[in-house]
Motif scaffolding. Structure first.
Motif, PDB file in Angstrom:
ATOM      1  N   ALA B 207      31.377   7.270   0.070  1.00 57.22           N
ATOM      2  CA  ALA B 207      30.878   6.586   1.241  1.00 57.22           C
ATOM      3  C   ALA B 207      30.915   7.513   2.621  1.00 57.22           C
ATOM      4  CB  ALA B 207      32.048   5.712   1.465  1.00 57.22           C
ATOM      5  N   GLY B 208      29.864   7.583   3.382  1.00 56.45           N
ATOM      6  CA  GLY B 208      29.928   8.127   4.496  1.00 56.45           C
ATOM      7  C   GLY B 208      29.059   9.409   4.288  1.00 56.45           C
ATOM      8  N   ASP B 209      28.746   9.837   3.043  1.00 55.24           N
ATOM      9  CA  ASP B 209      27.989  10.947   2.772  1.00 55.24           C
ATOM     10  C   ASP B 209      26.436  11.108   3.286  1.00 55.24           C
ATOM     11  OD1 ASP B 209      30.069  12.109   1.475  1.00 55.24           O
ATOM     12  OD2 ASP B 209      29.193  11.895  -0.644  1.00 55.24           O
ATOM     13  N   ILE B 210      26.232  12.169   3.527  1.00 51.49           N
ATOM     14  CA  ILE B 210      24.611  12.557   4.033  1.00 51.49           C
ATOM     15  C   ILE B 210      23.924  13.083   2.741  1.00 51.49           C
ATOM     16  CG2 ILE B 210      23.154  14.051   5.598  1.00 51.49           C
ATOM     17  CD1 ILE B 210      26.348  13.166   6.962  1.00 51.49           C
ATOM     18  N   VAL B 211      23.223  12.508   2.304  1.00 51.83           N
ATOM     19  CA  VAL B 211      22.706  12.858   0.968  1.00 51.83           C
ATOM     20  C   VAL B 211      21.194  13.516   1.124  1.00 51.83           C
ATOM     21  CG1 VAL B 211      21.726  12.162  -1.359  1.00 51.83           C
ATOM     22  CG2 VAL B 211      23.727  11.079  -0.514  1.00 51.83           C
ATOM     23  N   LEU B 212      21.434  14.815   0.910  1.00 54.14           N
ATOM     24  CA  LEU B 212      19.929  15.339   0.932  1.00 54.14           C
ATOM     25  C   LEU B 212      19.373  15.785  -0.400  1.00 54.14           C
ATOM     26  CD1 LEU B 212      21.878  18.244   3.313  1.00 54.14           C
ATOM     27  CD2 LEU B 212      20.424  16.229   3.923  1.00 54.14           C
ATOM     28  N   VAL B 213      18.176  15.259  -0.694  1.00 58.21           N
ATOM     29  CA  VAL B 213      17.582  15.322  -1.991  1.00 58.21           C
ATOM     30  C   VAL B 213      16.289  16.647  -1.890  1.00 58.21           C
ATOM     31  CG1 VAL B 213      16.205  13.989  -3.764  1.00 58.21           C
ATOM     32  CG2 VAL B 213      18.184  13.066  -2.275  1.00 58.21           C
ATOM     33  N   HIS B 214      16.639  17.448  -2.555  1.00 58.66           N
ATOM     34  CA  HIS B 214      15.635  18.475  -2.660  1.00 58.66           C
ATOM     35  C   HIS B 214      14.782  18.304  -3.815  1.00 58.66           C
ATOM     36  CE1 HIS B 214      14.555  22.892  -3.921  1.00 58.66           C
ATOM     37  NE2 HIS B 214      14.174  22.654  -2.580  1.00 58.66           N
ATOM     38  N   THR B 215      13.504  18.316  -3.289  1.00 58.53           N
ATOM     39  CA  THR B 215      12.348  18.225  -4.149  1.00 58.53           C
ATOM     40  C   THR B 215      11.345  19.505  -4.472  1.00 58.53           C
ATOM     41  OG1 THR B 215      10.345  17.508  -2.552  1.00 58.53           O
ATOM     42  CG2 THR B 215      12.173  15.845  -3.504  1.00 58.53           C
ATOM     43  N   GLY B 216      11.708  20.233  -3.378  1.00 52.20           N
ATOM     44  CA  GLY B 216      10.749  21.542  -3.378  1.00 52.20           C
ATOM     45  C   GLY B 216       9.606  21.284  -2.781  1.00 52.20           C
ATOM     46  N   HIS B 217       9.015  20.057  -2.464  1.00 49.97           N
ATOM     47  CA  HIS B 217       7.720  19.634  -2.080  1.00 49.97           C
ATOM     48  C   HIS B 217       7.372  20.349  -0.867  1.00 49.97           C
ATOM     49  CE1 HIS B 217       4.142  17.138  -1.996  1.00 49.97           C
ATOM     50  NE2 HIS B 217       4.496  16.893  -0.593  1.00 49.97           N
ATOM     51  N   VAL B 218       8.190  20.429   0.148  1.00 54.97           N
ATOM     52  CA  VAL B 218       7.540  20.983   1.543  1.00 54.97           C
ATOM     53  C   VAL B 218       7.138  22.338   1.269  1.00 54.97           C
ATOM     54  CG1 VAL B 218       8.676  21.944   3.725  1.00 54.97           C
ATOM     55  CG2 VAL B 218       7.997  19.541   3.438  1.00 54.97           C
ATOM     56  N   GLY B 219       8.261  22.963   0.807  1.00 55.18           N
ATOM     57  CA  GLY B 219       7.979  24.541   0.503  1.00 55.18           C
ATOM     58  C   GLY B 219       6.832  24.851  -0.374  1.00 55.18           C
ATOM     59  N   TRP B 220       6.571  23.890  -1.440  1.00 57.03           N
ATOM     60  CA  TRP B 220       5.399  24.122  -2.218  1.00 57.03           C
ATOM     61  C   TRP B 220       4.058  23.945  -1.304  1.00 57.03           C
ATOM     62  CZ3 TRP B 220       2.236  19.672  -3.828  1.00 57.03           C
ATOM     63  CH2 TRP B 220       1.278  20.185  -4.795  1.00 57.03           C
ATOM     64  N   LYS B 221       4.102  22.814  -0.462  1.00 58.77           N
ATOM     65  CA  LYS B 221       3.135  22.518   0.280  1.00 58.77           C
ATOM     66  C   LYS B 221       2.656  23.797   1.365  1.00 58.77           C
ATOM     67  CE  LYS B 221       1.572  18.030   0.560  1.00 58.77           C
ATOM     68  NZ  LYS B 221       0.051  17.528   0.443  1.00 58.77           N
ATOM     69  N   ILE B 255      20.237   9.180   4.248  1.00 56.98           N
ATOM     70  CA  ILE B 255      19.425   9.967   2.948  1.00 56.98           C
ATOM     71  C   ILE B 255      18.126  10.982   3.686  1.00 56.98           C
ATOM     72  CG2 ILE B 255      17.613   7.952   2.860  1.00 56.98           C
ATOM     73  CD1 ILE B 255      18.605   9.927  -0.293  1.00 56.98           C
ATOM     74  N   ALA B 256      18.118  12.117   3.167  1.00 57.90           N
ATOM     75  CA  ALA B 256      16.940  12.906   3.651  1.00 57.90           C
ATOM     76  C   ALA B 256      16.317  13.743   2.525  1.00 57.90           C
ATOM     77  CB  ALA B 256      17.679  13.914   4.920  1.00 57.90           C
ATOM     78  N   THR B 257      14.903  13.935   2.619  1.00 57.78           N
ATOM     79  CA  THR B 257      14.443  14.605   1.681  1.00 57.78           C
ATOM     80  C   THR B 257      13.326  15.723   2.427  1.00 57.78           C
ATOM     81  OG1 THR B 257      12.270  13.158   1.844  1.00 57.78           O
ATOM     82  CG2 THR B 257      14.041  12.704   0.200  1.00 57.78           C
ATOM     83  N   ASP B 258      12.941  16.669   1.470  1.00 57.88           N
ATOM     84  CA  ASP B 258      11.955  17.707   1.697  1.00 57.88           C
ATOM     85  C   ASP B 258      10.409  17.123   1.820  1.00 57.88           C
ATOM     86  OD1 ASP B 258      12.250  17.985  -0.469  1.00 57.88           O
ATOM     87  OD2 ASP B 258      12.308  19.995  -0.839  1.00 57.88           O
ATOM     88  N   THR B 259      10.174  15.946   2.102  1.00 61.99           N
ATOM     89  CA  THR B 259       8.959  15.346   2.125  1.00 61.99           C
ATOM     90  C   THR B 259       8.707  14.575   3.408  1.00 61.99           C
ATOM     91  OG1 THR B 259       9.675  13.266   1.173  1.00 61.99           O
ATOM     92  CG2 THR B 259       9.323  14.915  -0.342  1.00 61.99           C
ATOM     93  N   ALA B 260       7.388  14.039   3.812  1.00 62.55           N
ATOM     94  CA  ALA B 260       6.879  13.626   4.874  1.00 62.55           C
ATOM     95  C   ALA B 260       7.613  12.158   5.194  1.00 62.55           C
ATOM     96  CB  ALA B 260       5.466  13.625   5.164  1.00 62.55           C
ATOM     97  N   ALA B 261       7.415  11.397   3.844  1.00 62.21           N
ATOM     98  CA  ALA B 261       7.966   9.994   3.883  1.00 62.21           C
ATOM     99  C   ALA B 261       9.246   9.570   3.211  1.00 62.21           C
ATOM    100  CB  ALA B 261       6.767   9.288   3.088  1.00 62.21           C
ATOM    101  N   CYS B 262       9.825  10.400   2.926  1.00 62.15           N
ATOM    102  CA  CYS B 262      11.213  10.338   2.199  1.00 62.15           C
ATOM    103  C   CYS B 262      10.805   9.184   0.586  1.00 62.15           C
ATOM    104  CB  CYS B 262      12.271   9.544   3.026  1.00 62.15           C
ATOM    105  SG  CYS B 262      13.950   9.523   2.287  1.00 62.15           S
ATOM    106  N   SER B 263      10.051   8.352   1.156  1.00 59.80           N
ATOM    107  CA  SER B 263       9.882   7.332  -0.380  1.00 59.80           C
ATOM    108  C   SER B 263       8.948   8.126  -0.981  1.00 59.80           C
ATOM    109  CB  SER B 263       9.694   5.950   0.387  1.00 59.80           C
ATOM    110  OG  SER B 263       8.292   5.923   0.854  1.00 59.80           O
TER     111      SER B 263
END
Lengths: 332, 332, 332, 332
Positions: B207-221, B255-263
């Motif tokens: 509970a209360g965590d900030i979840v950072l999901v690494h996809t590698g997408h932005v770096g690849w782009k 929730i945060a991702t290394d992409t433009a839309a998260c979804s």
């Protein structure tokens, strides 16, 4: 159209100096108190070098209750004492438009998307080292000519500070210490006032500290009638050039105030308007914060007697910028 | 001038609902997974409520080495996958002008002052709750019509989050966990991928965590040739709507991702483009981060095996804004 | 951050009307003096319809000496009486930067490129028909809801006037006619003043004329000390609502004044602040010009006795805009 | 944040020249074809001096039918071949917001007010004389260093042209004359093509003429699929440097094309990218128009055989600007 007279132009002679391929003015000299070369010949982050991992970890360990404070002014209401045009905030798309059947999604998917037009130093902010120089030079001897409209700050851009200003924040409530709700405009804060407040608070300013000086000025300004002489007056309390050696001796990482200029305005006799900024930014490479809003934090410190905590502020990493808005956080 | 045809207009009928004086659409209902009313009937900060002082203090206690990471993209270079016009950075005054005898101070006091024109969500950013709604409503039942060009976000403005997003950050390196340098565009990340990565990393999302999901997408782009089909393609890996219950059950704060839309883009069968955003922003009041740059942090976590740390991000407190640039910091 | 209280919200009920697929509010009615339907049910340019080719040709034939006047205020100095933030003018590249070795071309090819950020109505300007409406409708019965941040003016955009306002300009120097250097703030200009000035000048206002009313106000304002009560006061001389029938009866194509609001400020008893604008823009579809600078032209007309000439003004064809800056020219 | 490497800096040596108090580089020399000093030592408007009252009156006398043409591109749709970021158009207030109960007037007085953020040369436009220089100098020997972010164009600002460009417009339809719908990218237009078209049209280019060269390029570009190689290619037909003496000998007041650069792109062998601009702007002080949309006018001229008419274009009088958007009108 009525005439717009050209401003007189005094002519121009080329400067006598050369600039080397590191971007340094050959032969340039800093003032007597300076950090030129101290953190490396090509250093671009100045006293941010004081924010070592060890000090960051020690600052995090100060957190006890997890109580948080934002030291930012809201962006939108008029900025007290600001030197720049007010930010403009625009909605390119507004969710309400969907209710009116506008936009791809209409009312089913109302979408907002907004823009800001703002001076990077229009509100609570960090001065970058490209902001003010002296005698054609910036911090560490870099050439003022490196900052151009075309190229931005080709050196000393604020993006070099992207990893943020994280360390031990220390509030020095000079106003309360002196028994004032707010210091009078023009009141200069020198070493005595800083030491006096620290002693009264029971804190010792040390290397790498972020020193937050509460004058009460911005809060007072916010309560004034708009357009009144006091509201439009530019005079402010602020840090004296006499405090420059103090800031240097203590290896302070950052100084910030709840005023627009950080330095006292008008300047003390013998100083010009930018004398303090030249000494702080150009000579020391000191991080300088302005238009911080310290009233809430100051009241809390007075209440609990704890004047130190974890300070975190992360500039917008605009490449080649000479300043940045900040939303500085203080965690107890 | 050549003709600019008016767009067809389908007509407009007034909506059937009323809006009460709290700004709520009378009778509006959220989706099955939601936090409407959970944090109070007039709550405007959603899952930021999970960031209790206790959790903030516990997160600060995670700091061991004081090593810092900025999770921001630089503002200046083209933004990979961005949906908005690129930021414009202008110097209203440039220190170099002083060398040319321009400005009050000339070469003696060269001064720079710069401006930004940018979409608040053009780079690394936080979605505010005014950003996306569904069926004329926003988070907690507030009316989409509250967000207008004239009034800004009359409720749910991002300035309500001024005290920042401070808590335990947890990196879930889904890409590495699945043995990929970067996840393929269109790859959906559901509960299995999230749980799998957490288990592999030895962390438990709480509970209360900030979840950072690494996809590698932005770096690849960022490494693609500009203008190439892959560079201009909008497809991205991202969070599946199947993960909404997971995010809700775990009381994730952000929730945060290394992409433009998260979804995930394109959305999975049965979803529309904004289905995920409606579920996350409107129904859960979930803090959503986009265009985070997680490559450096992910490499470090893989190296030292520590996937949790102190996360701090402070939005620009633009009153009535529907989003904010962020320079998120992660401290180990 | 200090508290930013939400503005009270009174609730909202859907309006009782429907909007048809032409964008018209079903059942809407204009004021008694109006041009709704006169130029076609889907007309979007109002009294610009009076600018027939024959009248354009006749206006061109008025040119005798070829002497030209710009009726614009310069954009840069503060705008007297302006209601909007001042324009911001930025150099993205400045030729001087080449002297400093910045930019691709350096000193060999110094290049400048500049940007403007401005309210389209911040200086000398044309009101578009999206600018002001009444009772949810705009000119010709179009729905006010057609103008949104997302879609711009989906009807009545100023780009429909791209072919410009070209015709016979007639200066009515009401100030000189009444023996004043400038009319007092609050002085209302009605049919008597307009007829009196025309008679004194020996001109007859006719169909399709562009009527330029000189009050001397803007020139007077420009001479005031900045910040003085007179400089910041919003009161202005201007056109009375009593002149609306006169403007309608004469089939005037455009009315413009050297004031910020065109209409008298404060409004006359019985009127509200926008009553005149509603009657002129919404009901008549009248072209309205504001912040024209007529001093130089007025002096010339007084000297040579010729008050009519060729008027040419071309709006910036911003698609879906509700106004435009103008640099109106008058040729004798 | 990932690393943003500093650009290499080659060092800088001060230039060898001095600048006098008129703003002139001492000893600077123009190219062989030039108008330096011709219109006065301190002249700032170049070939606009050809637009004498007599010529303006003669041009007005060309008007027969009163038929009007706007030669502007609409501002909003993507600009074909543009070198700058697209204009941003924002509503600070939108009339539709009134329908939603936002704004002081609500639905009773719905009000719109909009802003533009744009490069002054982003669409149909006039090059000011601060735009391009050569060897540290601008038109008439003014110093390139006079144009700075801080001071704007301290000389040669486009506001000096506030009285507009009014005179005899002559369309030279080089495309039709050569039997092409549009000239191929890279096609250079020299004296032969200009003379050939003029002869075919039965017009003689004379002193003070505004020469409009139709290539068909912009119209062709507008029909291309966005993102296609042809659409993104920067090659254009355009004026050759071989036409510089022709423009000088004919005392042309202005040259404009329906292309982004006016000059042919890529440049002819022996020329660099800006060679033509230096010769036209710096040496001749020639008014240069770009991104004019001439298709409609060209079709009309082909139909009625009349290639001359009254041309009127008035720059936005932005003080110290280096260019301006134009909505040029042509009246027959």
């Amino acid at each position: 159209m009525r005439d717009v007279p050209d401003e007189p132009f005094p002519g121009w002679d080329p400067p006598p100096y050369h600039v080397d391929d590191r971007g340094k003015v050959v032969g340039a000299e800093p003032g007597p108190r300076n950090n030129w070369g101290r953190f490396g010949d090509l250093d671009q982050i100045g006293t941010a070098n004081h924010l070592t991992p060890e000090r960051v970890a020690a600052a995090a360990a100060l957190v006890k209750t997890g109580k948080r404070f934002s030291l930012a002014l809201p962006i939108g209401p008029p900025t007290p004492g600001g030197y720049r045009s007010e930010p403009l905030h625009f909605y390119g798309m507004a969710a309400g438009d969907g209710v009116l059947g506008s936009g791809r999604g209409g009312a089913r998917y109302p979408v907002s998307d907004d823009y800001i037009v703002m001076a990077l130093q229009a509100s609570t902010q960090l001065d970058g080292f490209g902001h003010v120089g002296g005698d054609s030079t910036l911090y560490n001897g870099y050439w003022a000519g490196l900052v151009t409209a075309t190229g931005g700050a080709r050196r000393l851009g604020v993006h070099h500070l992207a990893r943020g200003i994280v360390g031990r924040g220390v509030l020095l409530d000079v106003a309360r210490h002196l028994g004032a709700e707010h210091l009078e405009p023009g009141f200069p804060i020198g070493p005595d006032e800083l030491d006096g407040a620290a002693k009264a608070h029971g804190v010792t300013v040390g290397a790498g500290d972020i020193v937050l000086v509460h004058t009460g000025h911005v809060g007072w300004k916010l309560g004034l009638a708009p357009g009144s002489p006091e509201a439009t007056n530019r005079s402010e309390p602020g840090i004296s050039t006499r405090a420059i050696p103090w800031l240097h001796d203590h290896d302070v990482a950052m100084i910030a105030t709840d005023t627009a200029a950080c330095s006292v305005v008008p300047p003390e006799p013998g100083d010009e308007f930018l004398t303090w900024h030249v000494a702080a930014l150009r000579d020391l490479g000191l991080l300088v914060g302005e238009l911080f809003d310290l009233d809430e934090l100051a009241a809390d410190c007075a209440a609990d007697g704890h004047y130190a905590g974890l300070f975190v502020a992360a500039p917008m990493p605009v490449v080649g910028a000479s300043g940045s808005p900040l939303n500085p956080l203080f965690v107890k």
